[in-house]
Design a protein around this motif. Structure first.
Motif, PDB file in Angstrom:
ATOM      1  N   VAL A 112      -2.266 -21.891  73.508  1.00  0.00           N
ATOM      2  CA  VAL A 112      -2.462 -20.772  72.586  1.00  0.00           C
ATOM      3  C   VAL A 112      -3.102 -21.294  71.302  1.00  0.00           C
ATOM      4  CG1 VAL A 112      -1.246 -19.047  71.181  1.00  0.00           C
ATOM      5  CG2 VAL A 112      -0.497 -19.498  73.514  1.00  0.00           C
ATOM      6  N   LEU A 113      -4.046 -20.529  70.757  1.00  0.00           N
ATOM      7  CA  LEU A 113      -4.619 -20.815  69.450  1.00  0.00           C
ATOM      8  C   LEU A 113      -3.927 -19.915  68.432  1.00  0.00           C
ATOM      9  CD1 LEU A 113      -6.726 -22.184  67.607  1.00  0.00           C
ATOM     10  CD2 LEU A 113      -8.260 -20.265  68.151  1.00  0.00           C
ATOM     11  N   VAL A 114      -3.386 -20.518  67.382  1.00  0.00           N
ATOM     12  CA  VAL A 114      -2.709 -19.784  66.315  1.00  0.00           C
ATOM     13  C   VAL A 114      -3.622 -19.810  65.088  1.00  0.00           C
ATOM     14  CG1 VAL A 114      -0.664 -19.665  64.839  1.00  0.00           C
ATOM     15  CG2 VAL A 114      -0.457 -20.452  67.216  1.00  0.00           C
ATOM     16  N   VAL A 115      -3.965 -18.628  64.575  1.00  0.00           N
ATOM     17  CA  VAL A 115      -4.801 -18.513  63.389  1.00  0.00           C
ATOM     18  C   VAL A 115      -3.947 -17.939  62.265  1.00  0.00           C
ATOM     19  CG1 VAL A 115      -6.883 -17.505  62.371  1.00  0.00           C
ATOM     20  CG2 VAL A 115      -6.851 -18.131  64.810  1.00  0.00           C
ATOM     21  N   LEU A 116      -3.786 -18.721  61.201  1.00  0.00           N
ATOM     22  CA  LEU A 116      -2.984 -18.326  60.046  1.00  0.00           C
ATOM     23  C   LEU A 116      -3.935 -18.111  58.880  1.00  0.00           C
ATOM     24  CD1 LEU A 116      -0.116 -20.934  60.489  1.00  0.00           C
ATOM     25  CD2 LEU A 116      -0.237 -18.593  61.377  1.00  0.00           C
ATOM     26  N   ASP A 117      -4.105 -16.860  58.489  1.00  0.00           N
ATOM     27  CA  ASP A 117      -5.090 -16.485  57.487  1.00  0.00           C
ATOM     28  C   ASP A 117      -4.434 -16.243  56.133  1.00  0.00           C
ATOM     29  OD1 ASP A 117      -7.615 -15.852  56.528  1.00  0.00           O
ATOM     30  OD2 ASP A 117      -7.593 -13.810  57.322  1.00  0.00           O
ATOM     31  N   ASP A 118      -5.092 -16.690  55.079  1.00  0.00           N
ATOM     32  CA  ASP A 118      -4.668 -16.482  53.688  1.00  0.00           C
ATOM     33  C   ASP A 118      -3.287 -17.076  53.423  1.00  0.00           C
ATOM     34  OD1 ASP A 118      -4.795 -15.704  51.035  1.00  0.00           O
ATOM     35  OD2 ASP A 118      -4.198 -13.629  51.443  1.00  0.00           O
ATOM     36  N   VAL A 119      -3.212 -18.375  53.606  1.00  0.00           N
ATOM     37  CA  VAL A 119      -1.971 -19.123  53.426  1.00  0.00           C
ATOM     38  C   VAL A 119      -1.919 -19.677  52.007  1.00  0.00           C
ATOM     39  CG1 VAL A 119      -0.848 -21.267  54.162  1.00  0.00           C
ATOM     40  CG2 VAL A 119      -1.792 -19.713  55.860  1.00  0.00           C
ATOM     41  N   SER A 120      -0.735 -19.649  51.407  1.00  0.00           N
ATOM     42  CA  SER A 120      -0.602 -20.183  50.045  1.00  0.00           C
ATOM     43  C   SER A 120      -0.187 -21.648  50.036  1.00  0.00           C
ATOM     44  CB  SER A 120       0.401 -19.360  49.240  1.00  0.00           C
ATOM     45  OG  SER A 120       1.691 -19.455  49.805  1.00  0.00           O
ATOM     46  N   GLY A 121       0.449 -22.125  51.105  1.00  0.00           N
ATOM     47  CA  GLY A 121       0.888 -23.520  51.145  1.00  0.00           C
ATOM     48  C   GLY A 121       1.476 -23.866  52.497  1.00  0.00           C
ATOM     49  N   MET A 122       1.780 -25.126  52.678  1.00  0.00           N
ATOM     50  CA  MET A 122       2.320 -25.590  53.954  1.00  0.00           C
ATOM     51  C   MET A 122       3.678 -24.969  54.271  1.00  0.00           C
ATOM     52  SD  MET A 122       0.039 -27.306  55.529  1.00  0.00           S
ATOM     53  CE  MET A 122       0.974 -28.009  56.884  1.00  0.00           C
ATOM     54  N   HIS A 123       4.389 -24.479  53.264  1.00  0.00           N
ATOM     55  CA  HIS A 123       5.676 -23.821  53.531  1.00  0.00           C
ATOM     56  C   HIS A 123       5.498 -22.581  54.401  1.00  0.00           C
ATOM     57  CE1 HIS A 123       4.166 -21.568  50.063  1.00  0.00           C
ATOM     58  NE2 HIS A 123       4.956 -20.577  50.467  1.00  0.00           N
ATOM     59  N   GLN A 124       4.301 -21.968  54.366  1.00  0.00           N
ATOM     60  CA  GLN A 124       4.025 -20.834  55.244  1.00  0.00           C
ATOM     61  C   GLN A 124       3.520 -21.289  56.607  1.00  0.00           C
ATOM     62  OE1 GLN A 124       1.317 -18.436  52.731  1.00  0.00           O
ATOM     63  NE2 GLN A 124       2.827 -16.790  52.975  1.00  0.00           N
ATOM     64  N   VAL A 125       2.971 -22.476  56.680  1.00  0.00           N
ATOM     65  CA  VAL A 125       2.375 -22.983  57.918  1.00  0.00           C
ATOM     66  C   VAL A 125       3.418 -23.633  58.824  1.00  0.00           C
ATOM     67  CG1 VAL A 125       0.701 -24.630  58.871  1.00  0.00           C
ATOM     68  CG2 VAL A 125       0.130 -23.315  56.814  1.00  0.00           C
ATOM     69  N   ASP A 126       4.226 -24.513  58.256  1.00  0.00           N
ATOM     70  CA  ASP A 126       5.143 -25.333  59.061  1.00  0.00           C
ATOM     71  C   ASP A 126       5.989 -24.546  60.064  1.00  0.00           C
ATOM     72  OD1 ASP A 126       4.175 -27.716  58.016  1.00  0.00           O
ATOM     73  OD2 ASP A 126       5.710 -27.829  56.461  1.00  0.00           O
ATOM     74  N   PRO A 127       6.615 -23.408  59.685  1.00  0.00           N
ATOM     75  CA  PRO A 127       7.432 -22.691  60.670  1.00  0.00           C
ATOM     76  C   PRO A 127       6.622 -22.076  61.820  1.00  0.00           C
ATOM     77  CG  PRO A 127       7.987 -21.999  58.438  1.00  0.00           C
ATOM     78  CD  PRO A 127       6.748 -22.824  58.355  1.00  0.00           C
ATOM     79  N   LEU A 128       5.307 -21.930  61.618  1.00  0.00           N
ATOM     80  CA  LEU A 128       4.459 -21.306  62.634  1.00  0.00           C
ATOM     81  C   LEU A 128       3.678 -22.319  63.462  1.00  0.00           C
ATOM     82  CD1 LEU A 128       3.339 -18.360  60.390  1.00  0.00           C
ATOM     83  CD2 LEU A 128       4.612 -18.137  62.528  1.00  0.00           C
ATOM     84  N   LEU A 129       4.008 -23.589  63.307  1.00  0.00           N
ATOM     85  CA  LEU A 129       3.354 -24.614  64.120  1.00  0.00           C
ATOM     86  C   LEU A 129       4.011 -24.669  65.486  1.00  0.00           C
ATOM     87  CD1 LEU A 129       2.994 -27.537  61.555  1.00  0.00           C
ATOM     88  CD2 LEU A 129       1.240 -25.909  62.308  1.00  0.00           C
ATOM     89  N   PRO A 130       3.218 -24.543  66.547  1.00  0.00           N
ATOM     90  CA  PRO A 130       3.774 -24.686  67.895  1.00  0.00           C
ATOM     91  C   PRO A 130       4.260 -26.112  68.113  1.00  0.00           C
ATOM     92  CG  PRO A 130       1.574 -23.710  67.941  1.00  0.00           C
ATOM     93  CD  PRO A 130       1.805 -24.221  66.558  1.00  0.00           C
ATOM     94  N   GLY A 131       5.184 -26.278  69.014  1.00  0.00           N
ATOM     95  CA  GLY A 131       5.676 -27.604  69.349  1.00  0.00           C
ATOM     96  C   GLY A 131       5.000 -28.191  70.569  1.00  0.00           C
ATOM     97  N   THR A 132       4.063 -27.449  71.159  1.00  0.00           N
ATOM     98  CA  THR A 132       3.410 -27.844  72.399  1.00  0.00           C
ATOM     99  C   THR A 132       2.015 -28.380  72.126  1.00  0.00           C
ATOM    100  OG1 THR A 132       4.620 -26.143  73.584  1.00  0.00           O
ATOM    101  CG2 THR A 132       2.663 -26.994  74.653  1.00  0.00           C
ATOM    102  N   PRO A 133       1.710 -29.593  72.587  1.00  0.00           N
ATOM    103  CA  PRO A 133       0.394 -30.175  72.340  1.00  0.00           C
ATOM    104  C   PRO A 133      -0.775 -29.375  72.898  1.00  0.00           C
ATOM    105  CG  PRO A 133       1.915 -31.851  73.085  1.00  0.00           C
ATOM    106  CD  PRO A 133       2.601 -30.532  73.243  1.00  0.00           C
TER     107      PRO A 133
END
Length: 154
Positions: A112-133
């Motif tokens: 799956v490709l995850v697209v996170l748009d208009d992020v303010s910092g890694m605190h918004q990114v980290d919880p949405l990172l998949p654990g699957t390579p």
């Protein structure tokens, strides 16, 4: 997309990097940063469209409104994403930590490709990172993102 022009070098760099999903044993994360109005979101959409064949299990697009007066709360975002992935409301944990764990479990073994748009910092990114390579993440932000999983900056 016929209305998208330019940025060929960036499209190629992002596409080549994100296609490595599953090859290195880690989730590739690309960050597109720059001032408002330069086309970060348009570039991300173009690349996501081109990469559809490489992520046969789908794409997840989340607008986090990170630079707005009301950035989206990660607990709510995770709830919406889990619902979109088919998790019944009664099975969605109440906490962000629980939702993150379930999100990663649901994506396990998928491409799956995850697209996170208009992020303010890694605190918004980290919880949405998949654990699957086999998955990949593309982020847009007005700020230069540092920390966390170490995205490749474009």
């Amino acid at each position: 997309m016929s209305d998208f022009t330019g940025r060929a070098a960036e499209v190629e760099e992002l596409s080549r990097y994100l296609r490595t999903a599953g090859e290195s044993g880690r989730v590739p994360i690309a960050s597109i940063s720059g001032p408002p109005g330069v086309g970060k979101s348009a570039l991300a959409h173009q690349v996501a469209h081109l990469l559809r064949p490489h992520f046969p299990d789908g794409q997840i697009y989340v607008h986090l409104a990170g630079m707005s007066d009301r950035p989206r709360g990660i607990t709510d975002v995770l709830g919406e994403v889990l619902a979109a992935l088919g998790v019944e409301l009664g099975h969605v944990p109440a906490t962000a930590t629980g939702r993150t764990a379930l999100y990663r479990s649901v994506l396990a073994g998928r491409k799956v490709l995850v697209v996170l748009d208009d992020v303010s910092g890694m605190h918004q990114v980290d919880p949405l990172l998949p654990g699957t390579p086999g998955c990949a993440v593309m982020v847009t932000s007005r700020t230069h993102l540092v920390g966390g999983a170490g995205p490749r900056i474009v």
